[in-house]
Scaffold this motif. Structure first.
Motif, mmCIF file in Angstrom:
data_model
loop_
_atom_site.group_PDB
_atom_site.id
_atom_site.type_symbol
_atom_site.label_atom_id
_atom_site.label_comp_id
_atom_site.label_asym_id
_atom_site.label_seq_id
_atom_site.Cartn_x
_atom_site.Cartn_y
_atom_site.Cartn_z
ATOM 1 N N UNK A 1 0.840 -1.186 0.000
ATOM 2 C CA UNK A 1 0.000 0.000 0.000
ATOM 3 C C UNK A 1 0.882 1.245 0.000
ATOM 4 N N UNK A 2 0.400 2.264 -0.659
ATOM 5 C CA UNK A 2 1.098 3.547 -0.705
ATOM 6 C C UNK A 2 0.161 4.642 -0.236
ATOM 7 N N UNK A 3 0.731 5.652 0.356
ATOM 8 C CA UNK A 3 -0.056 6.814 0.787
ATOM 9 C C UNK A 3 0.770 8.058 0.509
ATOM 10 N N UNK A 4 0.316 8.842 -0.439
ATOM 11 C CA UNK A 4 1.013 10.064 -0.823
ATOM 12 C C UNK A 4 0.383 11.241 -0.081
ATOM 13 N N UNK A 5 1.205 12.066 0.526
ATOM 14 C CA UNK A 5 0.707 13.248 1.225
ATOM 15 C C UNK A 5 1.030 14.499 0.411
ATOM 16 N N UNK B 1 7.242 12.097 -0.306
ATOM 17 C CA UNK B 1 6.165 12.377 0.654
ATOM 18 C C UNK B 1 5.192 11.209 0.742
ATOM 19 N N UNK B 2 5.742 10.028 0.802
ATOM 20 C CA UNK B 2 4.936 8.810 0.728
ATOM 21 C C UNK B 2 5.295 7.862 1.861
ATOM 22 N N UNK B 3 4.274 7.249 2.412
ATOM 23 C CA UNK B 3 4.462 6.179 3.378
ATOM 24 C C UNK B 3 3.911 4.897 2.763
ATOM 25 N N UNK B 4 4.602 3.794 3.015
ATOM 26 C CA UNK B 4 4.230 2.509 2.445
ATOM 27 C C UNK B 4 3.884 1.518 3.560
ATOM 28 N N UNK B 5 3.092 0.548 3.189
ATOM 29 C CA UNK B 5 2.840 -0.584 4.060
ATOM 30 C C UNK B 5 3.016 -1.838 3.215
ATOM 31 N N UNK C 1 5.771 14.798 10.040
ATOM 32 C CA UNK C 1 4.568 14.115 10.484
ATOM 33 C C UNK C 1 4.859 12.720 10.997
ATOM 34 N N UNK C 2 4.115 12.332 12.016
ATOM 35 C CA UNK C 2 4.025 10.935 12.336
ATOM 36 C C UNK C 2 3.005 10.311 11.403
#
Length: 124
Positions: free
Chosen positions: A19-23, A73-77, A31-32
């Protein structure tokens, strides 16, 4: 601040998904970041977080890995060894306050911004 999650889908048990989440609209490195999920008929639950510490729910420890790319600016799971009980809508979230506490980092009310969710379905 806007968060856009993607990468969900249908996968067989034992498979993997990322999964990806772009902010956007904020200062990502400050950010946490967290991932939560909500299964049908159940309350939303904590999955993983990356802030002052990296922390996982016991149910995913050893199978899921959270990571972040500040340049994007991305967090992955990264999710591996998926089980049918991992089926849920997965949400990413951002907190303006970076937590160093395992008591707070897993609380959804600690997060200020939320993505729209991406559905993960694991078939048996």
């Amino acid at each position: 601040v806007q968060l856009q999650a993607s990468g969900g889908g249908l996968v067989q048990a034992g498979g993997s998904l990322r999964l990806s989440c772009v902010t956007s609209g904020g200062t990502f490195p400050r950010y946490g970041m967290g991932w939560f999920r909500q299964a049908p008929g159940k309350e939303r639950e904590f999955v993983a977080a990356s802030g002052g510490i990296t922390y996982y729910a016991d149910s995913v420890k050893g199978r899921f890995t959270i990571s972040r790319d500040s340049a994007k600016s991305t967090v992955y799971l990264q999710m591996s060894s998926l089980k049918p009980e991992d089926t849920a809508v997965y949400y990413c979230a951002a907190s303006r306050v970076v937590s160093y506490s395992v008591l707070t980092i897993r609380r959804d009310d600690e997060y200020d911004y939320w993505g729209q969710g991406t559905l993960v379905t694991v078939s048996s």
